[in-house]
Design an enzyme around this catalytic site. Structure first.
Site, PDB file in Angstrom:
ATOM      1  CD  GLU A   1      -3.630  -6.183   2.485  1.00 49.78           C
ATOM      2  OE1 GLU A   1      -4.669  -5.454   3.145  1.00 49.78           O
ATOM      3  OE2 GLU A   1      -2.475  -5.715   2.530  1.00 49.78           O
TER       4      GLU A   1
ATOM      5  CD  GLU B   1      -3.022  -1.232   2.344  1.00 46.47           C
ATOM      6  OE1 GLU B   1      -4.168  -1.491   1.972  1.00 46.47           O
ATOM      7  OE2 GLU B   1      -2.697  -0.592   3.445  1.00 46.47           O
TER       8      GLU B   1
HETATM    9  C1  BG6 Z   1      -4.364  -3.159   4.955  1.00 37.95           C
HETATM   10  C2  BG6 Z   1      -3.029  -3.543   5.166  1.00 37.95           C
HETATM   11  O1  BG6 Z   1      -4.367  -1.692   5.103  1.00 37.95           O
HETATM   12  O2  BG6 Z   1      -5.413  -3.391   5.773  1.00 37.95           O
HETATM   13  C3  BG6 Z   1      -2.960  -4.685   6.202  1.00 37.95           C
HETATM   14  O3  BG6 Z   1      -2.018  -3.842   4.059  1.00 37.95           O
HETATM   15  C4  BG6 Z   1      -3.971  -4.608   7.214  1.00 37.95           C
HETATM   16  O4  BG6 Z   1      -1.604  -4.887   6.879  1.00 37.95           O
HETATM   17  C5  BG6 Z   1      -5.333  -4.595   6.477  1.00 37.95           C
HETATM   18  O5  BG6 Z   1      -4.167  -5.670   8.324  1.00 37.95           O
HETATM   19  C6  BG6 Z   1      -6.594  -4.587   7.215  1.00 37.95           C
HETATM   20  O6  BG6 Z   1      -6.549  -3.765   8.155  1.00 37.95           O
HETATM   21  P1  BG6 Z   1      -6.720  -3.739   9.535  1.00 37.95           P
HETATM   22  O7  BG6 Z   1      -6.418  -2.579  10.187  1.00 37.95           O
HETATM   23  O8  BG6 Z   1      -8.278  -4.040   9.786  1.00 37.95           O
HETATM   24  O9  BG6 Z   1      -5.750  -4.772  10.131  1.00 37.95           O
END
Ligand code: BG6
Length: 476
Positions: free
Chosen positions: A364, A172
């Site tokens: 993701e 990101e």
């Molecule tokens: C993304 C990141 O922003 O979102 C991850 O690359 C992160 O590292 C994921 O875990 C989900 O966000 P969160 O804060 O719910 O863990």
């Protein structure tokens, strides 16, 4: 059964080293920025690691990875995304020689994946800059970081060239705008950081990323290198042209990163932004040429979409994945306030493809939720996470639609395929996994693993290459 998903589609799951491995100061590992972030970005950093930082133990993946990879294989994963903790390889970041124990760990992990035919997909830098580089150099503000990163990536490329084909340069990368310490290792507090320094840091990361692509291609023929951006479709709040222009500006702020990675030059809209904000990016003589080493594919995270408006009175800020926007009145939100928009994923896939005509990889996506561990009726335990199944089903259906639109999608790795510590709030309670890990916000728990209902659901999706999604939607 017919499916929209092409043969060889890379189904799998994703984690990051700092959120799962634990063993934060063992086996030669140095400290990373995460080790002093007990509250994620939700609270202040500490001087030293403190016991309330759940990431110090994580889910003990460092010691339990064999069991976890076996479970991924049971679900049929074709790909597993994780990161290499830079400070496990170069404990301080500026060391001259790497830590052999760290290198051996990833050798073993990648071998374990390959044993089951699982392709590793490796992020080189996922929110875990060696702490020394943050404190001593102010992270990516300092150009020296480029050569430290170069040394690190050269080491791991040479070491794993026969084991890893897919690489991502920075997780990101655009998130540095919102989270300069977590994302860019910038020790100067955000409120004191000038736009000049912030964008110079961005430039250094962009050059380093292009350099990694260049080196990757030289050292690992056949390897595929991608950038990774936080995607966030930004809709105008109303048809008022002011709102349309406001959302265009917001999108440009983020597009900048993938534009440079995919096209190899700075876009004109950013030149205007720099001019009007008194920012002058210092280019070293080699930078322009280096940036021309563009990526093989674009990867991105997708959780939420947002709205933008030109009306300052309506600029009420909602929750979101680092970048917050104006809430969309048509969408529901998760327990953490992240608005759920499956069609946004189809939209963003089309948008990236229209813009770049490069293959795309969703690395993701998922739902962070509170889970309840219950008896499964057969003497074991499980989580009946129908809400997660619904979220993923709806999103995957939209991936299928985008593929039917003609978008080239390489694969899909759901976020936090096994429960891990969350990044933004550093808690265990916000769970994304198909596999439940017995660990709680107060650090208690046996760390035992349990298959959730979604585990069996995802196994069927993978086993049928997405055809099982047709039960709910016609993807033929
Ligand atoms: C993304 C990141 O922003 O979102 C991850 O690359 C992160 O590292 C994921 O875990 C989900 O966000 P969160 O804060 O719910 O863990």
């Amino acid at each position: 059964m017919k499916t929209a998903f092409p043969e060889g589609f890379l189904w799998g799951g994703a984690v990051a080293a700092n959120q799962c491995e634990g063993a934060y100061n063992s086996y030669g590992k140095g400290l990373s920025t995460q080790d002093i972030m007990p509250h994620g970005i939700a609270g202040p950093i500490t001087e030293e690691p403190t016991e309330d930082n759940l990431k110090l133990v994580g889910i003990d993946f460092y010691h339990r990875y064999k069991e976890d990879v076996r479970l991924f294989a049971e679900m049929g994963f074709k790909v597993f995304r994780t990161s290499i903790a830079w400070s496990r390889i170069y404990p301080n970041g500026d060391d001259l020689t790497p830590n052999e124990e760290g290198l051996q760990f990833y050798d073993d992990l990648f071998d374990e994946c390959r044993k089951y035919g699982i392709e590793p997909l490796v992020t080189l830098s996922h929110y875990e800059t060696p702490l020394h580089l943050a404190k001593e150099y102010d992270g990516w503000v300092n150009r020296k970081l480029i050569s430290f990163y170069e040394r690190y990536v050269t080491t791991v490329f040479k070491r794993y060239k026969d084991k890893v084909k897919y690489w991502l340069t920075f997780n990101e990368i655009n998130s540095i705008l919102e989270a300069p310490f977590m994302s860019g290792g910038i020790y100067t507090p955000k409120e004191k950081l000038s736009k000049q320094d912030l964008y110079q840091a961005v430039h250094h990361e962009l050059v380093a990323s292009a350099l990694a692509v260049k080196l990757g291609h030289e050292l690992m023929p056949g390897a595929k290198l991608g950038c990774m951006v936080l995607s966030m479709p930004t809709y105008p709040l109303t048809p008022n042209p002011d709102d349309v222009i406001a959302s265009m500006h917001f999108e440009h702020k983020n597009d900048f990163f993938a534009d440079v990675h995919a096209r190899g030059t700075y876009p004109n809209y950013m030149k205007r932004y720099f001019r009007e904000n008194g920012i002058e990016i210092h280019f070293a003589p080699e930078d322009e040429e280096l940036l021309k080493h563009t990526v093989d594919f674009i990867s991105f995270s997708y959780y939420v979409s947002i709205c933008e408006t030109g009306d300052p009175d309506k600029r009420k800020t909602g929750q979101g994945n680092l970048f917050a926007g104006v809430p969309n009145p048509y969408l529901q939100a998760s327990e953490w306030g992240w608005q759920i928009d499956p069609q946004g994923l189809r939209y963003v896939l089309n948008r990236f493809y229209d813009r770049y005509q490069k293959p795309l990889f969703i690395v993701e996506n998922g739902l962070g939720a509170v889970d309840e561990l219950v008896d499964d009726g057969h003497g074991g335990k499980t989580v009946n996470d129908d809400y997660r199944i619904a979220y993923m089903r709806d999103h995957l259906i939209q991936v299928g639609e985008a593929i039917k639109d003609g978008v080239e999608v390489m694969g899909y790795t759901s976020w936090g395929c096994i429960d891990i510590v969350s990044a933004s709030t550093a808690e265990m309670k916000k769970r994304y996994g198909f596999i439940y890990v017995d660990r709680n916000n107060d650090g208690s728990g046996t760390l035992e693993r349990f298959r959730k209902k979604s585990f069996h659901w995802y196994k069927e999706v993978i086993g049928t290459n997405g055809a099982s999604l047709n039960k709910d939607h016609n993807l033929e």
